[in-house]
Design a protein around this motif. Structure first.
Motif, PDB file in Angstrom:
ATOM      1  N   SER A 148       0.836  -1.194   0.000  1.00  0.00           N
ATOM      2  CA  SER A 148       0.000   0.000   0.000  1.00  0.00           C
ATOM      3  C   SER A 148       0.872   1.245   0.000  1.00  0.00           C
ATOM      4  CB  SER A 148      -0.915   0.007   1.223  1.00  0.00           C
ATOM      5  OG  SER A 148      -0.150   0.157   2.407  1.00  0.00           O
ATOM      6  N   ALA A 149       0.270   2.359  -0.393  1.00  0.00           N
ATOM      7  CA  ALA A 149       1.003   3.618  -0.419  1.00  0.00           C
ATOM      8  C   ALA A 149       1.509   3.999   0.967  1.00  0.00           C
ATOM      9  CB  ALA A 149       0.110   4.726  -0.981  1.00  0.00           C
ATOM     10  N   ALA A 150       0.712   3.676   1.998  1.00  0.00           N
ATOM     11  CA  ALA A 150       1.115   4.008   3.370  1.00  0.00           C
ATOM     12  C   ALA A 150       2.364   3.236   3.775  1.00  0.00           C
ATOM     13  CB  ALA A 150      -0.031   3.714   4.338  1.00  0.00           C
ATOM     14  N   VAL A 151       2.422   1.946   3.407  1.00  0.00           N
ATOM     15  CA  VAL A 151       3.587   1.128   3.752  1.00  0.00           C
ATOM     16  C   VAL A 151       4.821   1.622   3.002  1.00  0.00           C
ATOM     17  CG1 VAL A 151       4.591  -1.190   3.581  1.00  0.00           C
ATOM     18  CG2 VAL A 151       2.221  -0.905   4.343  1.00  0.00           C
ATOM     19  N   VAL A 152       4.644   1.930   1.721  1.00  0.00           N
ATOM     20  CA  VAL A 152       5.760   2.452   0.930  1.00  0.00           C
ATOM     21  C   VAL A 152       6.292   3.743   1.543  1.00  0.00           C
ATOM     22  CG1 VAL A 152       6.394   3.433  -1.310  1.00  0.00           C
ATOM     23  CG2 VAL A 152       4.987   1.365  -1.208  1.00  0.00           C
ATOM     24  N   LEU A 153       5.381   4.622   1.983  1.00  0.00           N
ATOM     25  CA  LEU A 153       5.793   5.889   2.593  1.00  0.00           C
ATOM     26  C   LEU A 153       6.516   5.665   3.914  1.00  0.00           C
ATOM     27  CD1 LEU A 153       5.767   8.983   2.591  1.00  0.00           C
ATOM     28  CD2 LEU A 153       3.533   8.893   3.714  1.00  0.00           C
ATOM     29  N   LEU A 154       6.007   4.761   4.739  1.00  0.00           N
ATOM     30  CA  LEU A 154       6.650   4.484   6.030  1.00  0.00           C
ATOM     31  C   LEU A 154       8.048   3.916   5.851  1.00  0.00           C
ATOM     32  CD1 LEU A 154       3.665   3.009   8.095  1.00  0.00           C
ATOM     33  CD2 LEU A 154       4.852   5.182   8.481  1.00  0.00           C
ATOM     34  N   ILE A 155       8.203   3.010   4.881  1.00  0.00           N
ATOM     35  CA  ILE A 155       9.535   2.465   4.610  1.00  0.00           C
ATOM     36  C   ILE A 155      10.467   3.573   4.134  1.00  0.00           C
ATOM     37  CG2 ILE A 155      10.857   0.910   3.111  1.00  0.00           C
ATOM     38  CD1 ILE A 155       8.401  -0.950   3.128  1.00  0.00           C
ATOM     39  N   GLY A 156       9.959   4.424   3.249  1.00  0.00           N
ATOM     40  CA  GLY A 156      10.770   5.542   2.773  1.00  0.00           C
ATOM     41  C   GLY A 156      11.161   6.496   3.883  1.00  0.00           C
TER      42      GLY A 156
END
Length: 221
Positions: free
Chosen positions: A181-189
């Motif tokens: 999800s976009a949220a997971v991608v953002l958190l990893i980033g």
């Protein structure tokens, strides 16, 4: 036996270089972590939209503004005459140039992939050097007013960003997976961005400690 209180106090008092390095590590790590949110959110918001590239370049300038402000705040503790506005402006310009160069390979892939391999290698190396040195060169224009050894900042800043980017990709690449999800991608980033900021701040701080020990250009040799 008489206790030399002044000697004991000086023994436990932190060295100015150590104090500077701690402040630099904290504030610059914080500044870059916060500033990096701008391009991360811009990427999330615009995706593959036509305005993605200019949005990321503007977000990079905002990242540089926040980073430059925290750097200047710490630097002025050792160089009171340093111009905060010039340092922040230079950092914003350097960061936007770095983002522009960093986006070129993907945006012009259909062009450079048709070039001969030697041309791809040569242009790629030149672009990589310019990307890594863009912020350092921009900041050098202000730092050279205050320290004779300011030229070392260009190489030191490049090494710092090299270290930071290496940390970012070492953390983010294995964690980013298709279908997230976009949220997971953002958190990893964001996690990788914070660790990148710490690696960059530590390396650049160690370089600056050496530069700050040198004389001002106005001082006699």
């Amino acid at each position: 036996m008489t206790v030399d209180r002044q000697g004991a106090a000086s023994a436990v008092r932190p060295h100015p270089d150590d104090r500077f390095l701690r402040y630099w590590l904290f504030w610059v790590s914080l500044g870059e972590s916060v500033g990096f949110l701008a391009p991360a959110l811009a990427q999330l918001a615009f995706g593959d939209a036509p305005v993605r590239v200019p949005a990321l370049i503007l977000a990079g300038a905002l990242e540089g503004t926040v980073l430059g402000w925290t750097q200047a705040t710490v630097l002025r503790s050792r160089i009171p005459a340093l111009s905060r506005s010039r340092w922040v402006g230079a950092t914003a310009i350097g960061a936007s140039v770095a983002w522009f160069i960093g986006l070129l390979p993907a945006e012009w892939a259909d062009v450079w992939q048709r070039w001969p391999a030697p041309a791809q290698l040569g242009v790629g190396l030149a672009a990589g050097v310019l990307l890594l040195t863009s912020i350092g060169i921009a900041q050098w224009t202000e730092l050279k007013r205050h320290r004779r050894a300011a030229g070392w900042w260009i190489a030191g800043s490049a090494a710092a960003w090299c270290a930071g980017l290496a940390v970012f990709f070492a953390v983010a690449t294995p964690l980013w997976q298709p279908g997230q999800s976009a949220a997971v991608v953002l958190l990893i980033g964001m996690l990788a961005g914070v660790l990148m900021a710490v690696g960059m701040a530590l390396t650049s701080g160690l370089v600056l400690v050496g530069i700050l020990r040198t004389k001002s250009p106005s001082q006699p040799v």
